[in-house]
Design a protein around this motif. Structure first.
Motif, PDB file in Angstrom:
ATOM      1  N   GLU A   1       1.021   6.127  12.231  1.00  0.00           N
ATOM      2  CA  GLU A   1       0.065   6.910  11.825  1.00  0.00           C
ATOM      3  C   GLU A   1       0.473   8.629  12.555  1.00  0.00           C
ATOM      4  O   GLU A   1       0.185   9.514  12.006  1.00  0.00           O
ATOM      5  N   ALA A   2       1.095   8.512  13.510  1.00  0.00           N
ATOM      6  CA  ALA A   2       1.718   9.615  14.406  1.00  0.00           C
ATOM      7  C   ALA A   2       3.020  10.500  13.485  1.00  0.00           C
ATOM      8  O   ALA A   2       3.403  11.518  13.893  1.00  0.00           O
ATOM      9  N   GLY A   3       3.395   9.634  12.363  1.00  0.00           N
ATOM     10  CA  GLY A   3       4.387  10.288  11.325  1.00  0.00           C
ATOM     11  C   GLY A   3       5.841   9.886  11.948  1.00  0.00           C
ATOM     12  O   GLY A   3       6.724  10.379  11.210  1.00  0.00           O
ATOM     13  N   ILE A   4       6.011   8.948  13.013  1.00  0.00           N
ATOM     14  CA  ILE A   4       7.186   8.501  13.296  1.00  0.00           C
ATOM     15  C   ILE A   4       7.574   7.369  12.507  1.00  0.00           C
ATOM     16  O   ILE A   4       7.067   6.218  12.057  1.00  0.00           O
TER      17      ILE A   4
ATOM     18  N   ILE B   1       6.199   5.423   2.395  1.00  0.00           N
ATOM     19  CA  ILE B   1       5.225   4.246   2.541  1.00  0.00           C
ATOM     20  C   ILE B   1       4.111   4.805   3.189  1.00  0.00           C
ATOM     21  O   ILE B   1       4.109   5.242   4.290  1.00  0.00           O
ATOM     22  N   PRO B   2       2.922   4.510   2.605  1.00  0.00           N
ATOM     23  CA  PRO B   2       1.427   4.829   3.320  1.00  0.00           C
ATOM     24  C   PRO B   2       1.384   4.126   4.213  1.00  0.00           C
ATOM     25  O   PRO B   2       2.080   2.882   4.490  1.00  0.00           O
ATOM     26  N   ASN B   3       0.389   4.427   5.380  1.00  0.00           N
ATOM     27  CA  ASN B   3      -0.165   3.938   6.522  1.00  0.00           C
ATOM     28  C   ASN B   3      -1.228   2.576   6.142  1.00  0.00           C
ATOM     29  O   ASN B   3      -1.749   2.729   5.090  1.00  0.00           O
TER      30      ASN B   3
ATOM     31  N   PHE C   1      -3.237  -0.779   5.148  1.00  0.00           N
ATOM     32  CA  PHE C   1      -3.255  -1.568   3.684  1.00  0.00           C
ATOM     33  C   PHE C   1      -2.664  -1.009   2.761  1.00  0.00           C
ATOM     34  O   PHE C   1      -2.150  -1.952   1.768  1.00  0.00           O
ATOM     35  N   ASP C   2      -2.486   0.153   2.721  1.00  0.00           N
ATOM     36  CA  ASP C   2      -1.919   0.865   1.400  1.00  0.00           C
ATOM     37  C   ASP C   2      -0.544   0.500   1.263  1.00  0.00           C
ATOM     38  O   ASP C   2      -0.026   0.759   0.167  1.00  0.00           O
ATOM     39  N   ALA C   3       0.164   0.246   2.046  1.00  0.00           N
ATOM     40  CA  ALA C   3       1.702  -0.073   2.260  1.00  0.00           C
ATOM     41  C   ALA C   3       1.672  -1.456   1.452  1.00  0.00           C
ATOM     42  O   ALA C   3       2.826  -1.448   0.800  1.00  0.00           O
ATOM     43  N   LEU C   4       0.612  -2.240   1.466  1.00  0.00           N
ATOM     44  CA  LEU C   4       1.096  -3.457   0.693  1.00  0.00           C
ATOM     45  C   LEU C   4       1.114  -3.179  -0.842  1.00  0.00           C
ATOM     46  O   LEU C   4       1.831  -4.114  -1.406  1.00  0.00           O
ATOM     47  N   THR C   5       0.499  -2.384  -1.249  1.00  0.00           N
ATOM     48  CA  THR C   5       0.541  -2.033  -2.702  1.00  0.00           C
ATOM     49  C   THR C   5       1.799  -1.225  -3.123  1.00  0.00           C
ATOM     50  O   THR C   5       2.417  -1.056  -4.214  1.00  0.00           O
ATOM     51  N   THR C   6       2.379  -0.644  -2.029  1.00  0.00           N
ATOM     52  CA  THR C   6       3.670   0.157  -2.344  1.00  0.00           C
ATOM     53  C   THR C   6       4.870  -0.458  -2.101  1.00  0.00           C
ATOM     54  O   THR C   6       5.858  -0.512  -2.986  1.00  0.00           O
ATOM     55  N   ILE C   7       5.008  -1.633  -1.155  1.00  0.00           N
ATOM     56  CA  ILE C   7       6.344  -2.463  -0.922  1.00  0.00           C
ATOM     57  C   ILE C   7       6.192  -3.555  -2.049  1.00  0.00           C
ATOM     58  O   ILE C   7       5.205  -4.218  -2.156  1.00  0.00           O
ATOM     59  N   SER C   8       7.399  -4.076  -2.373  1.00  0.00           N
ATOM     60  CA  SER C   8       7.452  -4.949  -3.474  1.00  0.00           C
ATOM     61  C   SER C   8       7.098  -6.121  -3.055  1.00  0.00           C
ATOM     62  O   SER C   8       7.104  -6.556  -1.756  1.00  0.00           O
ATOM     63  N   GLY C   9       7.057  -7.282  -3.709  1.00  0.00           N
ATOM     64  CA  GLY C   9       6.685  -8.449  -3.398  1.00  0.00           C
ATOM     65  C   GLY C   9       7.780  -9.087  -2.850  1.00  0.00           C
ATOM     66  O   GLY C   9       7.521  -9.831  -1.680  1.00  0.00           O
ATOM     67  N   ALA C  10       9.120  -8.782  -2.941  1.00  0.00           N
ATOM     68  CA  ALA C  10      10.162  -9.484  -2.435  1.00  0.00           C
ATOM     69  C   ALA C  10      10.190  -8.667  -0.980  1.00  0.00           C
ATOM     70  O   ALA C  10      10.569  -9.644  -0.047  1.00  0.00           O
ATOM     71  N   GLY C  11       9.876  -7.696  -0.720  1.00  0.00           N
ATOM     72  CA  GLY C  11       9.767  -6.888   0.514  1.00  0.00           C
ATOM     73  C   GLY C  11       8.888  -7.480   1.441  1.00  0.00           C
ATOM     74  O   GLY C  11       9.177  -7.844   2.738  1.00  0.00           O
ATOM     75  N   ILE C  12       7.658  -7.825   0.991  1.00  0.00           N
ATOM     76  CA  ILE C  12       6.514  -8.669   1.688  1.00  0.00           C
ATOM     77  C   ILE C  12       6.981  -9.871   2.217  1.00  0.00           C
ATOM     78  O   ILE C  12       6.718 -10.295   3.042  1.00  0.00           O
ATOM     79  N   ALA C  13       7.580 -10.666   1.159  1.00  0.00           N
ATOM     80  CA  ALA C  13       8.206 -11.792   1.419  1.00  0.00           C
ATOM     81  C   ALA C  13       9.102 -12.012   2.569  1.00  0.00           C
ATOM     82  O   ALA C  13       9.309 -12.847   3.356  1.00  0.00           O
TER      83      ALA C  13
END
Length: 152
Positions: free
Chosen positions: A86-89, A105-107, A109-121
């Motif tokens: 959130e501090a931008g680091i 990548i947003p901060n 829960f929004d990050a979950l829709t930006t990162i691919s499924g393979a990345g989440i895995a």
């Protein structure tokens, strides 16, 4: 800003207390012995609303305490990670081969829709590895929740 950096520094210092060793107490097997455990305080005394240790099983109590400490520490680290983001680091570079940068990548829960499924895995697999291989309870540690695993 300086306020955010100060808040992050204060959070890091405060969370360091969670890793300090606690004094061991004598172990008994009666349910009344839980009244003297850390966290039991007036007016409730030992508070077990779900009756998870109503049978007085000391081993079960120690396991639940260990899990509580471990997950509390993980939660504190998650809050610090959120505050840092959130501090931008951000990490430099890209998060994937298609050129998506860490900064894009947003901060939260929004990050979950930006990162691919393979990345989440990959993240879930890494957390599972830490859970099974690194953050293990060691028998005979100095205190409940001793996660050093002979590293220090």
């Amino acid at each position: 800003s300086i306020k955010m950096k100060t808040a992050i520094l204060a959070s890091l210092i405060a969370s360091a207390a969670a890793f300090a060793p606690a004094a061991k107490q004598a172990k008994t097997t009666s349910l009344a012995s839980f009244e003297d455990e850390l966290g039991a305080q007036a007016p409730l005394g030992f508070f077990d609303p779900l009756g998870m240790v109503s049978d007085g099983d000391e081993e079960k109590f120690e396991r639940l305490r260990y899990v509580e400490i471990k997950h509390g520490r993980i939660s504190m680290l998650a809050v610090v990670g959120y505050l840092v983001a959130e501090a931008g680091i951000r990490l430099p570079g890209d998060i994937d081969f298609s050129g998506t940068s860490f900064a894009s990548i947003p901060n939260g829960f929004d990050a979950l829709t930006t990162i691919s499924g393979a990345g989440i895995a990959q993240i879930v697999a890494f957390v599972g590895f830490l859970e099974l291989a690194v953050m293990k309870d060691i028998t005979g540690g100095e205190f409940v929740g001793d996660f050093r695993n002979d590293a220090f």
